[in-house]
Write an enzyme that holds these catalytic residues in place. Structure first.
Site, PDB file in Angstrom:
ATOM      1  N   ASP A 121     -42.509  24.179 -17.201  1.00  0.00           N
ATOM      2  CA  ASP A 121     -42.962  25.317 -17.993  1.00  0.00           C
ATOM      3  C   ASP A 121     -43.628  26.378 -17.134  1.00  0.00           C
ATOM      4  O   ASP A 121     -43.902  26.169 -15.950  1.00  0.00           O
ATOM      5  CB  ASP A 121     -43.936  24.847 -19.086  1.00  0.00           C
ATOM      6  CG  ASP A 121     -44.897  23.767 -18.599  1.00  0.00           C
ATOM      7  OD1 ASP A 121     -45.328  23.840 -17.432  1.00  0.00           O
ATOM      8  OD2 ASP A 121     -45.214  22.857 -19.371  1.00  0.00           O
ATOM      9  N   ASN A 142     -53.257  16.429 -27.558  1.00  0.00           N
ATOM     10  CA  ASN A 142     -52.611  16.431 -28.875  1.00  0.00           C
ATOM     11  C   ASN A 142     -51.196  15.857 -28.815  1.00  0.00           C
ATOM     12  O   ASN A 142     -50.426  15.993 -29.763  1.00  0.00           O
ATOM     13  CB  ASN A 142     -52.577  17.843 -29.455  1.00  0.00           C
ATOM     14  CG  ASN A 142     -51.785  18.826 -28.598  1.00  0.00           C
ATOM     15  OD1 ASN A 142     -51.222  18.450 -27.575  1.00  0.00           O
ATOM     16  ND2 ASN A 142     -51.741  20.075 -29.025  1.00  0.00           N
ATOM     17  N   HIS A 172     -48.796  16.688 -26.601  1.00  0.00           N
ATOM     18  CA  HIS A 172     -47.724  17.571 -26.134  1.00  0.00           C
ATOM     19  C   HIS A 172     -47.212  17.137 -24.772  1.00  0.00           C
ATOM     20  O   HIS A 172     -47.950  16.571 -23.968  1.00  0.00           O
ATOM     21  CB  HIS A 172     -48.161  19.044 -26.137  1.00  0.00           C
ATOM     22  CG  HIS A 172     -49.096  19.440 -25.042  1.00  0.00           C
ATOM     23  ND1 HIS A 172     -50.412  19.768 -25.261  1.00  0.00           N
ATOM     24  CD2 HIS A 172     -48.909  19.597 -23.701  1.00  0.00           C
ATOM     25  CE1 HIS A 172     -50.984  20.103 -24.118  1.00  0.00           C
ATOM     26  NE2 HIS A 172     -50.093  20.006 -23.154  1.00  0.00           N
ATOM     27  N   GLU A 189     -45.637  21.652 -28.320  1.00  0.00           N
ATOM     28  CA  GLU A 189     -46.803  21.362 -29.144  1.00  0.00           C
ATOM     29  C   GLU A 189     -46.402  20.607 -30.417  1.00  0.00           C
ATOM     30  O   GLU A 189     -45.222  20.593 -30.797  1.00  0.00           O
ATOM     31  CB  GLU A 189     -47.499  22.671 -29.533  1.00  0.00           C
ATOM     32  CG  GLU A 189     -47.976  23.509 -28.350  1.00  0.00           C
ATOM     33  CD  GLU A 189     -49.292  23.006 -27.758  1.00  0.00           C
ATOM     34  OE1 GLU A 189     -49.689  21.866 -28.059  1.00  0.00           O
ATOM     35  OE2 GLU A 189     -49.914  23.770 -26.997  1.00  0.00           O
TER      36      GLU A 189
END
Length: 245
Positions: free
Chosen positions: A67, A136, A138, A143
């Protein structure tokens, strides 16, 4: 999933570096998927030491990072391209032409993502994909959502991710709100996946990834469906998985 408890961050980093180095030694022209963030830094340091000792050669290795922040050039000190140069590429003999990171400076999100998908596909996808995991759940910047993502896409970062990444910026307001990221389908096309995690704040995410339901609310849970995954952690990250593996 093969879960490996290395007890400490240092031991976790050595084990991950061992797995990455073995891939390079077995296939010198391998395609590596690489990750950023603080967790992989120790593993990259281990690879640099192996290169400096003469036991590792990066001259034919090709890399594709997961990313990049949207709006940042490769030269921006906060970009992931800059991070990779600083933490790994500038210290080994990799060919700069073999290094690939999404083009965060391209304001045309559709074009930037399509170009990156094409490059990864033309490379034959990754022989080994290195992943961290967010608090979380990811992976990359995929996400929690209502469905699993497919190819490279532009994502709005959640507040928890922005907060977690703010430690790398002067202030939280400086953290970009969007990023280009490989999709979960692209990640799953890798022939082997290596997940590294450390610290108590990753414990719930690691448990959900390995033993929770396979749901897009925890993007990492899809890795349960992959046939060849190593999960390398310290004691704290595996503290909620005791007795389950």
């Amino acid at each position: 999933m093969r879960i490996i408890n290395c007890h400490t961050y240092e031991a976790m980093s050595r084990k991950a570096a061992d797995i990455l180095a073995a891939q390079i030694q077995l296939k010198p022209n391998c395609v590596l998927g690489l990750a950023t963030g603080t967790t992989p830094i120790g593993s990259y340091q281990g690879l640099i030491k192996r290169y400096e000792s003469g036991s590792l050669d990066f001259s034919e290795v090709r890399t594709y990072n997961l990313d990049e922040y949207r709006g940042l050039t490769h030269e921006d000190p906060q970009s992931y391209h800059y991070f990779m140069n600083d933490q790994l590429f500038n210290h080994v003999n990799i060919d700069p032409a073999n290094v690939h990171v999404p083009d965060g400076a391209n304001a045309d999100a559709d074009a930037a993502c399509a170009d990156y998908d094409r490059m990864v596909a033309e490379a034959g996808y990754c022989d080994l994909q290195l992943l961290g995991i967010g608090r979380n759940g990811h992976i990359g910047f995929n996400e929690p959502a209502d469905e699993f993502s497919k190819g490279t896409h532009c994502v709005d970062l959640t507040e928890s991710t922005i907060e977690a990444n703010s430690r790398l910026f002067e202030k939280e307001e400086d953290v970009p709100r969007q990023a280009y990221t490989m999709g979960t389908q692209t990640i799953m096309n890798a022939r082997c996946i290596l997940v590294v995690a450390n610290g108590e704040n990753k414990a719930q995410a690691v448990r959900d990834m390995c033993f929770g339901p396979i749901v897009p609310a925890c993007p990492a849970s899809i890795l349960q469906l992959h046939p060849n995954v190593f999960v390398v952690c310290d004691d704290a990250a595996l503290s909620l998985c005791e007795g389950l593996y």
